[in-house]
Scaffold this active site. Structure first.
Site, mmCIF file in Angstrom:
data_model
loop_
_atom_site.group_PDB
_atom_site.id
_atom_site.type_symbol
_atom_site.label_atom_id
_atom_site.label_comp_id
_atom_site.label_asym_id
_atom_site.label_seq_id
_atom_site.Cartn_x
_atom_site.Cartn_y
_atom_site.Cartn_z
ATOM 1 C CE LYS A 185 -26.655 9.310 -23.220
ATOM 2 N NZ LYS A 185 -27.706 8.332 -23.435
ATOM 3 C CE LYS A 199 -24.010 11.843 -19.603
ATOM 4 N NZ LYS A 199 -24.543 12.934 -20.445
ATOM 5 N N GLY A 201 -32.919 8.008 -18.927
ATOM 6 C CA GLY A 201 -33.698 7.842 -17.705
ATOM 7 C C GLY A 201 -32.864 7.641 -16.462
ATOM 8 N N GLY A 202 -31.604 8.081 -16.492
ATOM 9 C CA GLY A 202 -30.752 7.947 -15.315
ATOM 10 C C GLY A 202 -30.095 6.591 -15.184
ATOM 11 C CG HIS A 252 -31.107 18.405 -17.476
ATOM 12 N ND1 HIS A 252 -30.910 17.068 -17.275
ATOM 13 C CD2 HIS A 252 -31.733 18.503 -18.661
ATOM 14 C CE1 HIS A 252 -31.405 16.380 -18.296
ATOM 15 N NE2 HIS A 252 -31.917 17.242 -19.145
ATOM 16 C CG HIS A 302 -27.587 10.603 -12.488
ATOM 17 N ND1 HIS A 302 -26.840 11.746 -12.335
ATOM 18 C CD2 HIS A 302 -26.822 9.591 -11.987
ATOM 19 C CE1 HIS A 302 -25.675 11.445 -11.785
ATOM 20 N NE2 HIS A 302 -25.655 10.151 -11.554
ATOM 21 C CD GLU A 353 -32.680 15.410 -21.901
ATOM 22 O OE1 GLU A 353 -31.681 15.027 -21.264
ATOM 23 O OE2 GLU A 353 -33.837 14.998 -21.668
ATOM 24 N NE ARG A 412 -37.717 8.836 -24.372
ATOM 25 C CZ ARG A 412 -37.714 9.645 -23.329
ATOM 26 N NH1 ARG A 412 -38.733 10.463 -23.144
ATOM 27 N NH2 ARG A 412 -36.713 9.654 -22.467
#
Length: 665
Positions: A124, A168, A174-175, A218, A245, A285, A301
């Site tokens: 990230k 994060k 995936g939360g 989102h 999330h 996103e 993906r």
């Protein structure tokens, strides 16, 4: 569809995944005449994806690191089967740049983006730097490497940025590995928990922090690139309805975006993909406030919610993936030629989970399964299958299309009312309440939607007299069917009798149901007159009944299994706990929550951390330990002030649902 110019032939594909996504990929491969290879772990030996594959190979035990994440095993199967390509699906190895690189080293085609693109976008902090350089707006935060593993240094950066913040995992998704921190006092404990969860899920505890926007939307954009330099966006999806999330309902197109913003966010997504020379399917996103948007991350993906995009474009994204992997150009190269968006589509993720208990997984055996017609259902579960404790508890994805959003919502609610899962708790009624809520139907929702409407969506309601009457009639009908005798016939006419059985309602109360017989077929139940069973039929493992309650005729279905009776009506479902099919004189104890100072496991899991010892004095809300299930950490807290009288299991012990963990005196 004819494809011009053979570049790299793919006649056999190995799908390095399981469940519904493996089945989804197999379907498109079969459509294109491509043979399929499946892999499976020990608990998946009889799973639907194994049966659907042309050939399938055992790769290890339940633990994913020894099976679905075991790269050597995957490559062994690829060589043995003669597969030319590997499709990773989503999750597991799908965003592992090392695996993608090794595919090339082993002369296998990786159906996905280049390894370097996966690497750059998978970290990230690195992706934020690349996006800034590409002119894509990003959320302010600290994305550096120096403090990524140093929590003290990271806290110092947090103090500079100010709260609230989102912690994060650098390699998260995936939360998992995400925590909101609102003040400096809770930073360290949340960061430690976040790091621990990230290490388990991704093998890397590196963290970043960024400004937490309280109520964003989102919105994500589906992009597609090929090796010839073409890249387009296939519109956007709104994924704002989330719990923990994690997405629950996705829809497309996103509500409330102006045509200008839609074009800007799509162009930004394409620029993001081009910045890493992206090929194949990917999703960019964004956090959206009004018409402003900020890059959040890129999923390198195919997304879980890709059917939503397929519904509004008429495209098969897996087919596009295969074409691009073979070296073909995109079927649609110019943005102006991209079809859609046509109408409106919704996807509902149906999970085996206890929503009232905080959306905790509720694995178990699916005793019966009825699917709605006239809509798309993506699933790898059939009657008799197990929702495994070892993997994600998603049962299915329900995809519904309408000419407009209101029509799609109505269709989705109707489809969910006909989606009956017996044997496990699900979130179906919860999702129906979302769809029926005025806030969802008529407003632009944010990621705070569930939290802000919690009382409405997660209302704790006791079973009504009507439901108790339906339950009694259903038990009677099942008893009649099994034993060939009238279950309620034993009640004397016009004489008070009571039938008592424990109910699994929200508060886990036992109910005494009053029954008065007017005739051998007509009863007064819970003071409701004219209660009787008209018809009953058995279909597989479920029963279809027509009952009358207080003069109202109603069609219902029901399933009995593991001492639980699941009842499905047009208005929703409910459960009745039945230790036997006859009257129960003795009240049954509660062993699935907090009772008499006892904290029990809300789901099957492993006791990962014990924060107290016997004899310790604790306060209400104090952390007692941590339970890990499906790679998610669940904090166990004391319900009262008191003393730790007993710790029932040692560290690392796997505990069943309802198993005792702590006793507080």
């Amino acid at each position: 569809m004819a494809y011009a110019g053979k570049i790299r032939d793919i006649s056999k594909v190995l799908v390095a995944n399981r469940g519904e996504i493996a089945c989804r990929i197999f379907r498109t491969c079969k459509k294109l005449g491509i043979r399929t290879v499946g892999v499976f772990s020990e608990p998946d030996s009889n799973s639907q994806h194994v049966r659907m594959a042309d050939e399938a190979y055992f790769i290890g035990p339940a633990q994913s690191t020894l099976s679905y994440l075991n790269q050597n095993k995957i490559f062994e199967v690829a060589v043995k089967s003669g597969a030319q390509a590997i499709h990773p699906g989503y999750g597991f190895l799908s965003e592992n740049s090392d695996f993608a690189r090794k595919c090339s080293d082993n002369r296998l085609i990786f159906i996905g983006p280049p390894p370097q693109a996966i690497f750059d976008m998978g970290i990230k902090s690195k992706s934020k730097e690349l996006m800034t350089a590409a002119g894509v707006p990003v959320v302010p935060g600290y994305h550096g490497q120096e403090a990524a593993n140093d929590l003290v240094a990271l806290q110092a950066e947090a103090q500079k940025l100010g709260y609230p913040l989102m912690i994060k995992a650098v390699k998260g998704g995936g939360g998992k590995g995400m925590r909101i921190v609102r003040d400096d006092q809770e930073f360290m404990s949340q960061a430690q928990s976040c790091q621990s969860e990230a290490e388990k899920a991704f093998g890397d505890g590196a963290l970043l922090i960024e400004r937490y926007i309280e109520a964003p939307r989102h919105v994500e954009v589906q992009v597609f690139g090929d090796s010839h330099g073409n890249c387009v966006y296939l519109w956007e999806r709104d994924c704002s309805v989330q719990r923990r999330h994690q997405k629950v309902i996705e829809e497309a197109p996103a509500l409330g975006l102006t045509s200008e913003t839609r074009k800007k966010i799509g162009t930004a997504a394409v620029n993001a993909a081009k910045a890493v020379n992206y090929t194949g399917a990917g999703t960019v996103e964004f956090i959206v406030e009004n018409q402003d948007f900020y890059f959040m991350e890129m999923n390198t993906r195919l997304q879980v919610e890709h059917p939503v995009t397929e519904a509004i474009t008429g495209l098969d994204l897996v087919e596009w993936q295969l074409l691009v992997a073979m070296g073909h150009e995109l079927p649609v190269k110019n943005q102006d030629d991209v079809p859609g968006p046509f109408g409106h589509a919704l996807e509902m993720r149906i999970y085996a989970e206890d929503t009232a208990a905080g959306f905790v997984p509720a694995p178990g055996r699916v005793h019966s399964l009825r699917l709605p017609s006239d809509c798309r259902v993506e699933s790898a579960i059939i009657e008799g299958d197990e929702v495994s404790v070892h993997y994600d508890p998603m049962i299915a994805k329900l995809v519904v299309w309408g000419n407009n959003r209101i029509e799609a919502i109505k269709k989705a609610d109707g489809a969910l009312s006909n989606f009956n899962v017996g044997g496990v708790e699900t979130n179906i009624d919860f999702m129906r309440r979302i769809l029926q809520s005025d806030s969802f139907k008529h407003k632009i929702v944010t990621t705070k939607f569930i939290e802000e409407n919690r009382d409405e969506l997660l209302a704790k309601t006791k079973l009504t007299s009507d439901q108790l009457a339906v339950a009694t009639l259903t038990l009677s009908a099942i008893q009649d069917h099994i034993q060939g005798e009238k279950f309620l016939k034993r009640f004397r006419l016009n004489s008070d009798m009571s039938l008592s059985f424990p109910l699994k309602d929200v508060d886990k109360n036992n109910e005494k149901v009053s029954v008065v017989a007017k005739s051998s077929d007509d009863f007064v139940i819970q003071n409701l007159d004219n209660c009787r069973v008209l018809t009953v039929d058995k279909e597989g493992n479920s029963y279809s009944l027509q009952v009358v309650v207080d003069g109202k005729k109603e069609n219902i279905s029901a399933t009995l299994g593991d001492n639980m009776l699941d009842i499905f009506t047009a208005d929703g479902s409910f459960r009745v706990e039945v230790q036997t099919l006859g009257p129960i004189d003795k009240n049954q104890g509660d062993d699935a929550g907090i009772s008499s100072g006892k904290i029990v496991s809300p789901m099957p899991g492993t006791l990962e951390k014990i924060s107290v010892k016997e004899g310790d004095v604790v306060t209400k809300g104090q952390q007692l330990g941590t339970l890990v299930a499906m790679k998610m950490e669940h904090i166990l807290k004391s319900p009262v002030d008191g003393t730790v009288e007993k710790i029932h299991h040692p560290l690392g012990k796997t505990v069943p649902k309802g198993g005792s963990l702590f006793t507080i005196k």
